[in-house]
Design a protein around this motif. Structure first.
Motif, short mmCIF file in Angstrom:
data_model
loop_
_atom_site.label_atom_id
_atom_site.label_comp_id
_atom_site.label_asym_id
_atom_site.label_seq_id
_atom_site.Cartn_x
_atom_site.Cartn_y
_atom_site.Cartn_z
N TYR A 1 56.37 23.52 22.24
CA TYR A 1 56.71 23.86 23.63
C TYR A 1 57.40 22.67 24.31
CZ TYR A 1 53.67 28.06 23.66
OH TYR A 1 53.10 29.29 23.43
N GLN A 2 56.93 21.46 23.95
CA GLN A 2 57.47 20.27 24.63
C GLN A 2 58.80 19.81 24.04
OE1 GLN A 2 53.95 17.95 23.85
NE2 GLN A 2 53.22 18.17 25.96
N GLN A 3 59.01 20.16 22.74
CA GLN A 3 60.13 19.57 22.00
C GLN A 3 61.48 19.78 22.67
OE1 GLN A 3 59.35 17.88 19.14
NE2 GLN A 3 61.47 17.12 19.24
N VAL A 4 61.71 20.98 23.19
CA VAL A 4 63.03 21.29 23.77
C VAL A 4 63.32 20.37 24.96
CG1 VAL A 4 61.99 23.30 24.93
CG2 VAL A 4 64.43 23.17 24.74
N PHE B 1 56.23 21.20 33.10
CA PHE B 1 55.01 22.02 33.03
C PHE B 1 53.89 21.15 32.47
CE2 PHE B 1 54.42 22.88 28.42
CZ PHE B 1 55.61 22.35 27.93
N THR B 2 52.66 21.53 32.79
CA THR B 2 51.52 20.75 32.28
C THR B 2 50.54 21.72 31.62
OG1 THR B 2 50.54 20.93 34.47
CG2 THR B 2 51.66 18.85 33.94
N MET B 3 49.74 21.18 30.72
CA MET B 3 48.77 22.06 30.05
C MET B 3 47.50 21.30 29.73
SD MET B 3 50.76 22.76 26.49
CE MET B 3 52.00 21.67 25.92
N SER B 4 46.45 22.06 29.52
CA SER B 4 45.18 21.42 29.17
C SER B 4 44.57 22.12 27.96
CB SER B 4 44.22 21.47 30.36
OG SER B 4 44.32 22.73 30.97
N ARG B 5 43.81 21.35 27.21
CA ARG B 5 43.26 21.88 25.97
C ARG B 5 41.97 22.67 26.25
NH1 ARG B 5 42.47 18.66 20.34
NH2 ARG B 5 41.63 20.45 19.22
N TYR C 1 55.86 28.47 31.84
CA TYR C 1 56.68 27.89 30.78
C TYR C 1 58.10 28.49 30.81
CZ TYR C 1 58.39 26.08 26.42
OH TYR C 1 59.16 25.43 25.48
N ALA C 2 58.17 29.82 31.01
CA ALA C 2 59.50 30.44 31.11
C ALA C 2 60.26 29.82 32.29
CB ALA C 2 59.36 31.95 31.28
N ARG C 3 59.55 29.60 33.40
CA ARG C 3 60.19 29.00 34.58
C ARG C 3 60.65 27.57 34.28
NH1 ARG C 3 59.63 31.23 39.58
NH2 ARG C 3 61.38 29.84 39.92
N ALA C 4 59.84 26.86 33.47
CA ALA C 4 60.20 25.48 33.11
C ALA C 4 61.50 25.47 32.30
CB ALA C 4 59.06 24.83 32.32
N LEU C 5 61.62 26.43 31.35
CA LEU C 5 62.86 26.52 30.56
C LEU C 5 64.05 26.87 31.46
CD1 LEU C 5 61.66 28.46 27.36
CD2 LEU C 5 62.07 26.01 27.56
N GLU C 6 63.81 27.79 32.38
CA GLU C 6 64.88 28.20 33.30
C GLU C 6 65.37 26.99 34.11
OE1 GLU C 6 63.50 30.53 36.60
OE2 GLU C 6 65.47 31.40 36.96
N LYS C 7 64.39 26.21 34.59
CA LYS C 7 64.74 25.04 35.42
C LYS C 7 65.60 24.06 34.61
CE LYS C 7 62.67 21.33 38.09
NZ LYS C 7 61.61 20.38 38.04
N ARG C 8 65.15 23.80 33.36
CA ARG C 8 65.90 22.84 32.54
C ARG C 8 67.32 23.35 32.29
NH1 ARG C 8 67.51 18.51 32.21
NH2 ARG C 8 68.03 17.48 30.26
N PHE C 9 67.43 24.65 32.00
CA PHE C 9 68.75 25.22 31.70
C PHE C 9 69.68 25.15 32.91
CE2 PHE C 9 71.32 29.29 31.44
CZ PHE C 9 72.24 28.79 30.54
N THR C 10 69.17 25.54 34.07
CA THR C 10 70.07 25.58 35.23
C THR C 10 70.42 24.18 35.73
OG1 THR C 10 68.17 25.99 36.63
CG2 THR C 10 69.46 27.90 36.02
#
Ligand SMILES: Cc1cc2nc3c(=O)[nH]c(=O)nc-3n(C[C@H](O)[C@H](O)[C@H](O)COP(=O)(O)OP(=O)(O)OC[C@H]3O[C@@H](n4cnc5c(N)ncnc54)[C@H](O)[C@@H]3O)c2cc1C
Length: 500
Positions: A63-66, A78-82, A225-234
């Motif tokens: 998830y983080q790699q991109v 985005f942030t996540m917890s285990r 996560y989808a929003r995070a990808l959208e943000k990076r793309f735009t």
């Protein structure tokens, strides 16, 4: 600057889009729905929020790699917890156990059955981890564009090292004797829409991945996560067109030349299709001379499709979070029969189901402090096997599932506290996302529909046309689909320079 069009804003489309925009192409995504993310969508109703599809986060590094690959820190997006333990499992009516990635807890879980079972577990882990490394390096993180990419001594040798001819269940049984322990690791093949009784044994990597890399929760839920990808793309300069149904991919001879929307041609130097592959073959690629025999409609219809899902999204005016975990699984008492029924026509008689309660960790999923957001997923056959979802069958199945959920500890009064309800059947996945046969995880990953034998990221019968998504290589599940987007982008880069 060369222009690339991407059809669909699912995770595969967004991932490909970011890699290409970052590499200097001008990328535009065309999405038929009013929201990005595809099945990783979100809807709000009566003050409740619901993640539509994926909920379980595995392989967080992918998830983080991109974000790392495009020069930014994923934590800024985005942030996540285990989660630990990461799932409660109910077996044999009322017995409760849990899935953990803590070795000490695992040891005591297995040793309480027998020390030899723990030893069997360690030998499973050792065996599958070695096979995972082969799969990762030689099959998952690479694409195939021509027969020699697979039919060569080195790749065939590595394919043999995958030892994938047996079933997932059969392979687990070689290491473990206890049937309940085996089932706790066998059901995970359903995450990619295939039965553990006939799905290739390599898919036993799924429980290994859960154990080794943990299971995580993305703060705010999956849609973040989808929003995070959208943000990076735009922010890289990419453009997204929502509410825009693509009717076909256009060609100049045998080279993709763009897309057609409501009769209007939109030119591009390359096209990546993220819409489901079988749907795309039957609807978007209309020139039959570009399909050869393999991808003509009758062949596409004969492919094997994975399982589908029936979903209940419930808002309640009562809290239940002290009774259940974030992720919960109720396994059918006769699990084997249940799995067999998923591959037959008709609905399961005693279904297994999964219950997700995001409001346990994030109260923003609910309108107030006295409510709960609950998602119940029931694996069901795809529409090729069962195509009779009408008001009456939906009402009956809903009742059956809610009665079962009411048997979980502390859930007896659930039905009288439902204040918001939405149901998705396989028809919804077909209609909303163009998922062929409503198969939520795409083409079934049988041996003959995996690796080289799954549709490729570069289309073999035309130029400048590529595919990313769960029905193409390497397969379904969010991290794998992120990889699919990256592979499709890499294939395009081999053929089209960004600036020539
Ligand atoms: C209920 C459910 C639960 C799941 N649970 C998990 C989980 O817990 N963990 C996990 O890792 N994975 C899970 N998955 C799988 C995961 O969600 C998918 O593998 C992944 O999201 C698929 O992404 P995709 O890019 O292939 O396709 P999609 O999300 O289907 O995206 C394709 C996009 O193309 C668009 N499109 C289609 N046709 C056209 C057209 N003609 N014009 C324009 N746009 C078009 C669609 O609207 C859609 O937005 C789950 C899936 C479902 C359905």
């Amino acid at each position: 600057m060369k222009k690339v069009i991407i059809v669909g804003s699912g995770i595969g489309g967004l991932s490909a889009a970011i890699y290409l925009q970052n590499a200097g192409y001008q990328v535009e995504i065309y999405e038929k729905n009013d929201q990005i993310g595809g099945k990783m969508g979100r809807f709000e109703k009566e003050g409740f929020k619901f993640d539509v599809g994926p909920t379980i986060v595995m392989m967080p590094h992918i998830y983080q790699q991109v974000f790392h690959d495009t020069g930014v820190n994923p934590d800024d997006y985005f942030t996540m917890s285990r989660l630990e333990p990461f799932m409660d499992v109910f077996v044999n009516d009322h017995d409760k156990t849990y899935l953990t990635s803590d070795l000490t807890k695992l040891a005591s879980q297995y040793e309480s059955v027998s020390p030899s079972e723990f030893s069997g577990f360690l030998s499973y882990l050792n065996d599958i981890y070695k096979r995972y490394l082969v799969a990762k390096d030689h099959f998952i993180q690479r694409s195939f564009r021509k027969p020699l990419d697979f039919w060569n001594p080195k790749t065939l040798y590595n394919a043999l090292k995958l030892k994938t001819f047996g079933s997932s269940y059969g392979s687990l049984k070689k290491h473990l004797k206890n049937e309940d322990l085996v089932k706790l690791m066998a059901f995970q093949t359903l995450y990619i829409g295939v039965s553990p009784y006939n799905g290739p044994s390599i898919y036993n990597i799924i429980p290994m991945i859960e154990l080794i890399y943990g299971v995580w929760f993305i703060d705010g839920g999956m849609y973040q996560y989808a929003r995070a990808l959208e943000k990076r793309f735009t922010e890289l300069g990419g453009k997204i067109h929502l509410n825009t149904h693509v009717d076909q991919v256009t060609f100049n001879g045998k080279t993709a030349s763009g897309i057609k929307i409501a009769g209007k041609q939109i030119p591009a130097d390359g096209v990546i299709v993220n819409a489901d592959f079988p749907y795309a073959m039957n609807h978007l690629i209309q020139d039959s001379t570009l399909k050869k025999r393999k991808y003509q409609q009758e062949k596409i219809d004969k492919l094997e499709y994975g399982t589908s899902c029936f979903l209940l999204y419930l808002g309640t005016d009562k809290r239940y979070d002290s009774n259940l975990n974030l992720h919960n699984l109720k396994m059918a008492n006769d699990f084997t029969k249940n799995i067999k029924e998923l591959e037959q026509s008709g609905l399961p008689t005693d279904p297994s189901y999964y219950l997700y309660m995001p409001s346990k960790l994030d109260r923003n999923f609910t309108p107030n402090d006295k409510s709960e957001s609950i998602y119940i997923l029931v694996p069901v056959p795809n529409l090729k096997l069962y195509d009779n979802w009408n008001d009456s069958t939906i009402a009956q199945f809903r009742e059956q599932i809610l009665n079962k959920v009411s048997e979980l500890p502390g859930m007896a009064d659930l039905q009288s506290h439902i204040v918001s309800e939405t149901i998705y059947t396989p028809d919804d996945f077909k209609n909303k996302f163009n998922a062929a046969n409503g198969a939520t995880f795409g083409l079934k990953p049988t041996l003959l529909q995996s690796n080289y034998f799954r549709p490729h990221n570069k289309y073999p019968y035309a130029e400048h046309l590529y595919f990313a998504g769960s029905s193409v290589h390497p397969g379904a599940g969010v991290p794998i689909v992120i990889t699919s987007g990256q592979l499709a982008a890499n294939e395009l880069k081999k053929d089209i320079e960004p600036n020539d």
